[in-house]
Write a protein that holds these residues in place. Sequence first.
Motif, PDB file in Angstrom:
ATOM      1  N   TYR A  21      41.817  40.931  35.867  1.00 41.98           N
ATOM      2  CA  TYR A  21      41.669  41.338  34.682  1.00 41.98           C
ATOM      3  C   TYR A  21      40.927  40.382  34.161  1.00 41.98           C
ATOM      4  N   LEU A  26      38.868  47.375  34.118  1.00 43.76           N
ATOM      5  CA  LEU A  26      40.435  47.309  34.428  1.00 43.76           C
ATOM      6  C   LEU A  26      39.953  48.153  35.738  1.00 43.76           C
ATOM      7  N   SER A  27      39.369  48.989  35.766  1.00 41.16           N
ATOM      8  CA  SER A  27      39.012  51.034  37.220  1.00 41.16           C
ATOM      9  C   SER A  27      37.969  49.820  38.438  1.00 41.16           C
ATOM     10  N   THR A  65      38.751  49.237  29.836  1.00 41.34           N
ATOM     11  CA  THR A  65      38.617  50.531  30.444  1.00 41.34           C
ATOM     12  C   THR A  65      37.903  50.122  32.369  1.00 41.34           C
ATOM     13  N   GLY A  93      46.185  44.480  29.996  1.00 40.66           N
ATOM     14  CA  GLY A  93      45.993  44.329  31.945  1.00 40.66           C
ATOM     15  C   GLY A  93      46.934  43.756  32.559  1.00 40.66           C
ATOM     16  N   LYS A  94      47.520  42.656  31.657  1.00 38.64           N
ATOM     17  CA  LYS A  94      47.928  41.711  33.128  1.00 38.64           C
ATOM     18  C   LYS A  94      49.993  41.988  32.696  1.00 38.64           C
ATOM     19  N   ARG A 146      43.912  44.060  38.143  1.00 38.44           N
ATOM     20  CA  ARG A 146      44.683  43.692  37.018  1.00 38.44           C
ATOM     21  C   ARG A 146      44.806  41.941  37.396  1.00 38.44           C
TER      22      ARG A 146
END
Length: 403
Positions: A337, A329-330, A326, A132-133, A334
Amino acid sequence: MKSASQSIESKKLDFFKVLNLGIAQIVLWGSSYFLLSVLAKDIMAEMNWSYQQVYGCLSLALLVSGLLLPTVGRTIQQTDRHAVLLFSGLVMAIGLIVIGSSSNFLMFASGWVIIGSAMAMGLYDALFAAIGKRYSFNVAKSLVWITLVSSLAPSVSWIFTSYILDSFGWRNTCYTYAILLIISIFPIHLYVFKNKEGNKSTLKNETFQSSIELFRSKLYHLLSANFTLGSVISTTVTIYLIEILLHGRIEMSMILVIIAFLGPSQAMARVIELIIGKRTAIEMSFISTIMIFLGMVLIFISPILAIPGVIVFGIGNGMRSVLRGTLPLSVYGRDNYALIIGRLARMPLLAQATAPFLGGYLIQQFGMVFFLCVISFMAIVNIFLIALIKQAIEQYKLISIHE
């Protein structure tokens, strides 16, 4: 200067990278979480240790992992070096060498403490945080594909571990996994997370301060409660599935057929995720939670419905493992995250470590029916939590827009 398409390509995971990460997860899970399911019997026979002693060490590893994950998430957020993931295989290998060389229980338990540290460094939560990063495009779909590949971990690791065990014994099995970890995990993670843009810290004071506020929010606590309940339900049902089916007066030969559907159904969940990928993460969470509950009901009420129950439960549980990455994240994006996912993983792992003991206590003290009622009630509560999370997300995003 890079073209726009080249810039995008450098910020998304291609199929080969996803495949490599899935293989790495199979090796890491097989070397830790699924190891004792094959080795425990031989270890107990040779060392004269009890079931509780041997499996208690896996709970100890999960406990250590849960305690370390917030620190791991913060470390991933603070640097682009990804040393945590790079060296997770080496740390796990050291733990396996200690276990394979153990002559007493203290040494054996110490090896599992080391493995617990490596689990925090290299399993799903740390990997999701790093992805994610590091990457900007198609992150959610990449997480689904990775979990699709790594869902083969139980089947692959059990077959491989059984073969090595039969040929060389449990100690050499530990050494074999240690060698495999050393030669595979570092190069795979180095290849996927190589950074050509420098290795400077990315955690600013304002970002850190805002993340502290996030940890105090209603939404964060609801997500934590949902993940924790989901972890307890999944762990207890999976661990005591054979006993649950035996309580339903199903023959052991048939039980072995029924439980064989669990692994493939969890893999099927990943395919469903890809097919209905336009659904939002919160919608997928609702579907997952409902399916886990329905699967449990089918398993509990009739032996005739046990196979469809296991399949439905497995699909819901497979979705749940994807949503661990997920859904945060949503919601949060990010920027925070890695910090969020590391902190969110703590309570579920701590609960997972204690779930076998609590489940065993309920069954022994109050009976299987009471145990099943408690787990079913928890599943119902988790469904209502999803509704509250949906409401909290709408409020959170509304506040973010005004800010």
